[in-house]
Design a protein around this motif. Structure first.
Motif, mmCIF file in Angstrom:
data_model
loop_
_atom_site.group_PDB
_atom_site.id
_atom_site.type_symbol
_atom_site.label_atom_id
_atom_site.label_comp_id
_atom_site.label_asym_id
_atom_site.label_seq_id
_atom_site.Cartn_x
_atom_site.Cartn_y
_atom_site.Cartn_z
ATOM 1 N N SER A 1 0.821 -1.215 0.000
ATOM 2 C CA SER A 1 0.000 0.000 0.000
ATOM 3 C C SER A 1 0.850 1.259 0.000
ATOM 4 O O SER A 1 0.481 2.280 -0.604
ATOM 5 C CB SER A 1 -0.935 -0.001 1.215
ATOM 6 N N LYS A 7 1.814 2.876 -3.367
ATOM 7 C CA LYS A 7 0.860 3.728 -4.078
ATOM 8 C C LYS A 7 1.263 5.197 -3.975
ATOM 9 O O LYS A 7 1.143 5.956 -4.945
ATOM 10 C CB LYS A 7 -0.537 3.562 -3.482
ATOM 11 N N TYR A 23 1.259 -1.577 -8.337
ATOM 12 C CA TYR A 23 0.910 -0.204 -7.983
ATOM 13 C C TYR A 23 1.906 0.791 -8.598
ATOM 14 O O TYR A 23 1.513 1.857 -9.091
ATOM 15 C CB TYR A 23 0.896 -0.037 -6.465
ATOM 16 N N GLY A 48 0.708 3.268 -11.541
ATOM 17 C CA GLY A 48 0.626 4.637 -11.038
ATOM 18 C C GLY A 48 1.440 5.635 -11.819
ATOM 19 O O GLY A 48 1.507 6.813 -11.456
#
Length: 453
Positions: A301, A304, A330, A334
């Motif tokens: 996470s 991100k 991610y 991204g």
């Protein structure tokens, strides 16, 4: 018996060089000679020197060159030989003391006893970068003795304390831009307060291994060091998310933050979590590289946040146990523009991560995934997409075979460095294909790198 060459008396030029008396070694960052051949060729025993002898016939000798030309020649010597040529004759000594000869040189000093002429000698040479190898004197003498000092390296000086730094930086030192306090284990936030107050132009601060530094110290850094570009906090075990928030200016009522920061080392800072990466992404827009290796609490996470940082180019996630293929997805989705990625020893990284890399991280130039769960299938994906890759480290990836090496040899033609240490399923057949890469210069098959000439 043949008459020996006429020279100026050597004793005049060997007048107790204070650097030699201090048992000082001097290191150069940029000008390094691979051998001591210069020193051997310039020895007064082997070379006839005209010097100051007016009876010397008007022939061409190197010592008869203009001092500016001699200084230019001496500037190419390694540091030991710069000192040796200064002992040949007075002409050479004067030329060797020209500041252009010592430009970029770092003096490495054992400060064991008082020597008033030491710093005067450094000043004559124009030396402004100092590394203290051992210290038994007052640190203040270095600051006051080297005018306009730009770099001070105290790494590993165990007896450097808050008191000694407070005395050394009693006055402002605007010229100092680089300060290395790595492994100075006695210093605490008190020292950072003095540094933030007196070294306002500091650009590089190394604090690796300073285990007494806390979030309060980072608040002081964020308050005073607005020009800081590089900060290393390796193994600062008391630093947490709150300290990173201070650096990123997320508490502007306390400090605006170090928004000019470009390189941030957070290796082995175990108290950091994904929240710290959120602060970094929100408050450090100029960051180019971040080292998060061994930060066990960083998860997918957190990536991100890093994926949306347009300036980020280097990301080190080595031994981050909670990073997996999803985190790489991610990054790729991204819009990350990183050029260097290290996910070595992340045992949750496999072929699917290489698929994500091949689909989104097109700017990648260096990839390290040693000891990851990758195979020839993953190699196949990046080999057909990342044609600009020049460094590939896949050591201890035991599922890679000769087939993977063949794919690398066929498609990654810009590769100049590859690590295959511990890949026990490859044979000489695969290695022969790899050796045909036109730019390959470094091949690691064991504990030592093999360089191909």
């Amino acid at each position: 018996m043949p008459t020996p060459p006429r020279c100026v008396q050597i004793s005049r030029a060997q007048r107790h060089d204070p650097l030699a008396n201090e048992r000082t070694t001097v290191g150069s960052r940029d000008l390094r000679s691979p051998s001591n051949s210069y020193g051997e060729n310039l020895s007064p025993v082997k070379m006839e020197v005209c010097g100051e002898d007016t009876s010397c016939p008007q022939t061409t000798h190197i010592s008869c060159l203009y001092p500016e030309i001699l200084a230019l020649i001496f500037s190419y010597l390694d540091v030991k030989d710069k000192g040796r040529v200064a002992q040949v004759c007075t002409n050479w000594r004067d030329a060797a003391y020209h500041k252009s000869v010592w430009r970029g040189v770092e003096a490495k000093l054992h400060l064991r006893r008082a020597n008033p002429s030491l710093f005067e000698s450094l000043g004559c040479r124009g030396i402004r970068r100092v590394q203290v190898l051992s210290l038994r004197r007052v640190l203040r003498d270095v600051i006051s003795g080297v005018p306009n000092i730009t770099s001070l390296n105290l790494s590993g000086c165990y007896n450097v304390s808050d008191i000694s730094l407070t005395h050394a930086f009693a006055n402002e030192c605007p010229s100092l831009t680089h300060l290395n306090l790595s492994l100075c284990k006695q210093i605490s936030d008190s020292s950072l307060g003095k540094i933030a107050q007196q070294l306002r132009n500091l650009e590089v601060l190394e604090l690796g291994g300073c285990s007494y530094i806390t979030n309060t110290g980072l608040l002081l850094v964020a308050w005073g060091l607005k020009k800081l570009r590089r900060l290393n906090l390796r193994s600062c075990c008391l630093v947490s998310n709150q300290g990173i928030a201070y650096l990123a200016g997320q508490h502007q009522e306390a400090a605006d933050g170090t928004t000019a920061l470009e390189h941030l080392g957070l290796q082995d800072c175990q108290k950091l979590s994904d929240e710290a990466l959120r602060h970094v992404a929100n408050g450090l827009p100029n960051l180019k590289s971040i080292n998060l290796s061994f930060c066990a609490s960083i998860t997918d996470s957190g990536l991100k946040y890093l994926a949306r940082m347009p300036s980020l180019r280097e990301l080190n996630l080595r031994s981050c146990d909670n990073i997996s293929d999803i985190g790489i997805a991610y990054l790729a989705e991204g819009g990350s523009r990183i050029t260097t990625l290290d996910v070595s020893f992340c045992d949750k990284i496999g072929d699917q991560a290489l698929v994500h890399i091949s689909q989104g991280l097109f700017t990648l130039r260096s990839l390290s995934c040693s000891a990851c769960q990758i195979s020839d299938d993953g190699i196949h994906r990046i080999a057909r997409t990342l044609h600009e890759l020049d460094t590939l480290n896949i050591g201890q990836c035991v599922r890679v075979t000769d087939k993977g090496l063949q794919l690398i040899a066929e498609h990654l033609t810009n590769l100049y460095c590859i690590d295959l240490y511990g890949c026990n399923r490859i044979t000489t057949v695969g290695l022969e294909r790899i050796m045909q890469l036109p730019r390959l210069s470094v091949l690691n098959l064991g504990l030592w790198h093999k360089h191909r000439r």
